[in-house]
Enzyme design. Structure first.
Site, PDB file in Angstrom:
ATOM      1  N   PHE A   1       0.666   9.179   3.246  1.00  0.00           N
ATOM      2  CA  PHE A   1       0.738   7.999   2.733  1.00  0.00           C
ATOM      3  C   PHE A   1      -0.381   7.119   3.004  1.00  0.00           C
ATOM      4  CE2 PHE A   1       1.594   3.439   1.782  1.00  0.00           C
ATOM      5  CZ  PHE A   1       2.097   3.453   0.570  1.00  0.00           C
TER       6      PHE A   1
ATOM      7  N   ASP B   1      -5.413   8.065  10.103  1.00  0.00           N
ATOM      8  CA  ASP B   1      -4.864   7.025   9.591  1.00  0.00           C
ATOM      9  C   ASP B   1      -3.715   6.477  10.432  1.00  0.00           C
ATOM     10  OD1 ASP B   1      -3.418   4.871   8.506  1.00  0.00           O
ATOM     11  OD2 ASP B   1      -3.050   5.841   6.252  1.00  0.00           O
TER      12      ASP B   1
ATOM     13  N   LYS C   1      -0.949  -2.981   9.532  1.00  0.00           N
ATOM     14  CA  LYS C   1       0.367  -3.323   9.691  1.00  0.00           C
ATOM     15  C   LYS C   1       0.484  -4.281  11.201  1.00  0.00           C
ATOM     16  CE  LYS C   1       2.858  -0.467   6.928  1.00  0.00           C
ATOM     17  NZ  LYS C   1       2.230   0.726   6.164  1.00  0.00           N
TER      18      LYS C   1
HETATM   19  C1  LIG Z   1       1.393   1.144   5.227  1.00  0.00           C
HETATM   20  C2  LIG Z   1       0.182   2.147   5.059  1.00  0.00           C
HETATM   21  C3  LIG Z   1      -0.792   2.142   4.436  1.00  0.00           C
HETATM   22  C4  LIG Z   1      -1.153   0.973   3.223  1.00  0.00           C
HETATM   23  O1  LIG Z   1      -1.104  -0.322   4.029  1.00  0.00           O
HETATM   24  P1  LIG Z   1      -1.228  -1.649   2.975  1.00  0.00           P
HETATM   25  O2  LIG Z   1      -1.594  -2.550   3.825  1.00  0.00           O
HETATM   26  O3  LIG Z   1       0.273  -1.293   2.502  1.00  0.00           O
HETATM   27  O4  LIG Z   1      -2.188  -1.187   1.964  1.00  0.00           O
HETATM   28  C5  LIG Z   1      -1.568   3.195   4.763  1.00  0.00           C
HETATM   29  N1  LIG Z   1      -1.426   4.035   5.655  1.00  0.00           N
HETATM   30  C6  LIG Z   1      -0.335   4.185   6.261  1.00  0.00           C
HETATM   31  C7  LIG Z   1      -0.011   5.398   7.264  1.00  0.00           C
HETATM   32  C8  LIG Z   1       0.841   3.231   6.061  1.00  0.00           C
HETATM   33  O5  LIG Z   1       1.807   3.265   6.896  1.00  0.00           O
END
Ligand SMILES: *Cc1c(COP(=O)(O)O)cnc(C)c1O
Length: 401
Positions: free
Chosen positions: A138, A223, A252
């Site tokens: 994701f 990520d 986050k």
């Molecule tokens: C939440 C998340 C995203 C996206 O972040 P947003 O601030 O919602 O755009 C991307 N990668 C990972 C691993 C995430 O948990």
């Protein structure tokens, strides 16, 4: 009970893009949230991993208040001190060399993809490069990030998306190798997959991917939007694996409640990719969010949050072991640090447990594959872990499976 009225008002005018739980939160204190009826909830979701410090940290709040009164925005045409300080602290703590601040996680991924493409463009003298992402990954909801998100039902309605993304199987080095060709410019992965179901990478997989990248001058993008900022037991999960990426994304918990993300790169990447004019953002890294990032960096160190997570993980895992032993429909757990998933039998849909949790005053999350996802604030201790466990026991004891 004002709650029903609030929810009706919201549904009258908010685009119904979320199926929200019927809770209207009002304020938070420590690791507890309170709704508009005054009901108290133990928070093991942290607003999806954002509120690492919990609620009401005075030093954090004072830093924001001070910045509000001073300066909240300048645009990126100029310098300002909060940005300089946040950038210095983040590069030092992450071991990366250069940082670019964004407004969200998805936007950090967009930037990371552009960096990788520009790097390959400069090297090869032409465009047309591709990236490899992982199944069940994701990376966000914007078109580029969505194109690299390995869950079909998120993507399908929006085809055609950004082309040039291939998917490999997570923790399967051979499938990464098979997906690679001369067009590949980057491999994008979460060291610990979050939304997809809390899958930590195997050390051998991460090491193998790094080696492939080195052999073929491919950039490795981690990520760490969810698993970073202390949640793994180190500030960044990559530090735990001892495998450094070329590009690192964060968001986050980076701002602990203000909208901020970032991508960080090594000097080698910075010197051979984006140049002035290639990328930008109006808000990204404004004084307000950077004051937050700067204070979060200080507090991570002062409060020794990664160390606290590392120390307390065994206790959290033990309580998940006990739940696994006690209930047939709890199949096990997996995760790292304060990023844990309790695996539920499909007979017991995780959404039902999340709803019951709220009724019982416990906030928990779900993740792909019927996983109950626990992302507590990094300040929770044994007492709160016990309360989380006994609340889940109450729920599980009462549930008919
Ligand atoms: C939440 C998340 C995203 C996206 O972040 P947003 O601030 O919602 O755009 C991307 N990668 C990972 C691993 C995430 O948990």
């Amino acid at each position: 009970m004002e709650k029903e009225k609030y929810i009706t008002r919201a549904e009258e005018c908010m685009f119904h893009v979320y199926n929200r739980f019927p809770v209207v939160f009002d304020h938070g204190e420590g690791v507890y949230l309170y709704d508009t009826d005054g009901k108290k909830y133990l928070d093991f979701g942290s607003g999806i991993g954002v509120m690492a410090l919990g609620y009401g940290n005075k030093a954090y709040q004072d830093a924001l208040k001070e910045q509000v009164d001073k300066l909240t925005h300048t645009s990126n045409l100029y310098y300002h001190l909060p940005m300089i300080e946040a950038a210095e602290k983040m590069t030092k703590l992450s071991g990366m060399d250069k940082i670019f601040f964004t407004n969200s996680g998805a936007e950090a991924i967009e930037g990371a993809i552009k960096v990788a493409k520009k790097y390959a463009f400069k090297r090869d003298g032409h465009a047309g490069h591709e990236i490899i992402a992982m199944q069940h990954s994701f990376h966000g909801r914007t078109v580029g990030a969505l194109s690299a998100t390995g869950t079909d039902h998120y993507r399908e309605p929006f085809y055609p998306l950004m082309g040039g993304v291939k998917f490999a199987n997570f923790n399967d080095l051979k499938s990464v190798e098979d997906a690679m060709d001369e067009k590949t410019c980057a491999i994008l992965m979460e060291p610990i997959q979050g939304e997809g179901g809390i899958y930590p990478a195997d050390a051998s997989f991460i090491e193998g991917v790094r080696k492939l990248c080195d052999q073929h001058d491919i950039l490795l993008i981690f990520d760490e939007i969810q698993c970073g900022m202390g949640r793994s037991g180190r500030l960044f999960a990559y530090q735990k694996y001892g495998v450094k990426p070329d590009i690192l994304t964060s968001a986050k918990a980076l701002g602990c409640g203000v909208p901020v993300g970032a991508f960080l790169v090594t000097n080698r990447v910075a010197e051979n990719s984006l140049e002035p004019g290639d990328h930008g953002t109006t808000y990204g890294g404004n004084p307000l969010v950077c004051a937050a990032v700067s204070k979060v960096c200080d507090l991570m160190e002062e409060m020794k949050l990664p160390e606290h997570v590392e120390k307390t993980t065994a206790y959290l895992e033990k309580s998940l072991d006990e739940l696994t032993e006690r209930y047939d429909f709890v199949l096990g757990h997996r995760g790292m640090g304060f990023m844990q998933g309790l695996l539920l039998d499909t007979k017991l849909p995780v959404g039902q447990v999340v709803s019951k949790g709220l009724e019982h005053g416990l906030v928990v999350l779900s993740a792909g594959g019927n996983v109950l996802r626990l992302l507590p604030p990094l300040v929770v201790g044994e007492e709160e872990i016990d309360l989380m466990k006994t609340t889940l026991e109450e729920i599980f004891d009462a549930i008919e499976v």
